[in-house]
Design a protein around this motif. Structure first.
Motif, PDB file in Angstrom:
ATOM      1  N   TYR B  32      46.290  40.607  28.401  1.00 36.48           N
ATOM      2  CA  TYR B  32      45.801  40.429  29.761  1.00 36.48           C
ATOM      3  C   TYR B  32      44.698  39.401  29.701  1.00 36.48           C
ATOM      4  N   TYR B  36      37.127  34.831  35.621  1.00 37.26           N
ATOM      5  CA  TYR B  36      36.139  35.281  36.582  1.00 37.26           C
ATOM      6  C   TYR B  36      35.283  34.096  37.022  1.00 37.26           C
ATOM      7  N   GLN B  38      31.597  33.076  38.936  1.00 37.71           N
ATOM      8  CA  GLN B  38      30.273  33.617  39.261  1.00 37.71           C
ATOM      9  C   GLN B  38      29.434  32.566  39.960  1.00 37.71           C
ATOM     10  N   LYS B  42      24.888  36.091  42.013  1.00 39.14           N
ATOM     11  CA  LYS B  42      25.952  37.076  42.245  1.00 39.14           C
ATOM     12  C   LYS B  42      26.544  37.522  40.913  1.00 39.14           C
ATOM     13  N   GLY B  43      27.215  38.670  40.935  1.00 38.79           N
ATOM     14  CA  GLY B  43      27.979  39.068  39.769  1.00 38.79           C
ATOM     15  C   GLY B  43      29.298  38.326  39.720  1.00 38.79           C
ATOM     16  N   PRO B  44      29.930  38.263  38.534  1.00 41.80           N
ATOM     17  CA  PRO B  44      31.252  37.621  38.438  1.00 41.80           C
ATOM     18  C   PRO B  44      32.275  38.356  39.287  1.00 41.80           C
ATOM     19  N   LEU B  46      36.704  38.507  39.976  1.00 42.34           N
ATOM     20  CA  LEU B  46      38.011  38.072  39.482  1.00 42.34           C
ATOM     21  C   LEU B  46      38.553  36.944  40.340  1.00 42.34           C
ATOM     22  N   PHE B  89      34.234  32.259  33.651  1.00 42.07           N
ATOM     23  CA  PHE B  89      34.408  32.987  32.397  1.00 42.07           C
ATOM     24  C   PHE B  89      35.876  33.314  32.207  1.00 42.07           C
ATOM     25  N   LEU B 101      37.171  44.355  28.184  1.00 42.45           N
ATOM     26  CA  LEU B 101      37.487  42.929  28.139  1.00 42.45           C
ATOM     27  C   LEU B 101      36.525  42.236  27.186  1.00 42.45           C
ATOM     28  N   PHE B 103      34.817  38.621  26.799  1.00 47.97           N
ATOM     29  CA  PHE B 103      34.575  37.443  27.616  1.00 47.97           C
ATOM     30  C   PHE B 103      34.252  36.228  26.755  1.00 47.97           C
ATOM     31  N   GLY B 104      34.641  35.051  27.271  1.00 48.88           N
ATOM     32  CA  GLY B 104      34.229  33.799  26.678  1.00 48.88           C
ATOM     33  C   GLY B 104      32.783  33.483  27.011  1.00 48.88           C
ATOM     34  N   GLY B 106      31.482  31.101  28.816  1.00 52.06           N
ATOM     35  CA  GLY B 106      31.203  30.615  30.159  1.00 52.06           C
ATOM     36  C   GLY B 106      31.169  29.097  30.247  1.00 52.06           C
TER      37      GLY B 106
END
Lengths: 113, 113
Positions: B32, B36, B38, B42-44, B46, B89, B101, B103-104, B106
């Motif tokens: 998966y 995301y 951002q 604000k928050g990230p 989808l 991200f 998850l 995450f990369g 960014g």
């Protein structure tokens, strides 16, 4: 609409203080997560919880603990804050056990002096 | 094994141009791959997600391209607009992994008018 709220947008604490960051979600989600966000490092998972009173360590749990006494609330605790814990802290929730959309709160900018 | 590497760290694109952000993963168990977005303060949230049974997914101006053999996936933003200026991200997750998850690092995108 899913709503994830965090108790504070900005917080300033002193080294050695005990710090509580609170997160509440209103969609009856199973999973809740705490991340810290630092420039160039992305989002790093601190702890997550897939059920009430259940928790698992993420990638960077050292210096942190969590509590999930109710399904909608997930708390991050810094037992003795240190300057290297100055960061943006993001809470998220997701509905299912498998990988799914994570809904994030607006974040708490914590500064430890 | 668990890393997701994202590049570039920052990107400047002219309005109307194509923005391309790349990610590479190591763990072949990932199934998966979300992106995301951002905005400041604000928050990230989808943006778009793909599973490895397809090589491409398009939603409006946003397209994910997925190369399973190379263990790489990328986000293409066509006709980039100043309103697309944000941090992006990539992430990867496994169906058997309780919603966690990875995450990369960014990518900060600036679209110039």
């Amino acid at each position: 609409d899913v709503k994830v709220t965090q108790s504070s947008r900005y917080l300033v604490k002193r080294t050695g203080e005990k710090v509580f960051l609170e997160c509440v979600q209103d969609m009856d989600h199973e999973n809740m997560f705490w991340y810290r966000q630092d420039p160039g490092l992305g989002l790093r998972l601190i702890y997550f919880s897939y059920d009430v009173k259940m928790k698992e360590k993420g990638d960077i749990p050292e210096g942190y603990s969590v509590s999930r006494e109710k399904k909608e609330r997930f708390s991050l605790i810094l037992e003795s804050a240190s300057t290297n814990q100055t960061s943006m802290y993001l809470c998220a929730s997701s509905e299912n056990r498998g990988p799914d959309t994570q809904y994030f709160g607006p974040g708490t900018r914590l500064t430890v002096l | 094994q668990q890393q997701v590497k994202q590049s570039p760290q920052s990107l400047i694109v002219q309005k109307g141009g194509i923005s391309i952000i790349n990610c590479a993963y190591e763990n072949t168990a990932f199934d998966y791959f979300p992106w995301y977005q951002q905005f400041p303060g604000k928050g990230p949230a989808l943006l778009i997600a793909i599973r490895p049974d397809v090589s491409e997914k398009k939603e409006g101006r946003f397209t994910i391209s997925f190369n399973k053999s190379a263990k790489q996936f990328s986000l293409h933003i066509m006709d980039s607009q100043p309103g697309d200026s944000a941090t992006y991200f990539c992430a990867a997750g496994r169906s058997s992994n309780t919603g966690k998850l990875i995450f990369g690092q960014g990518t900060t995108l600036q679209v110039k008018p």
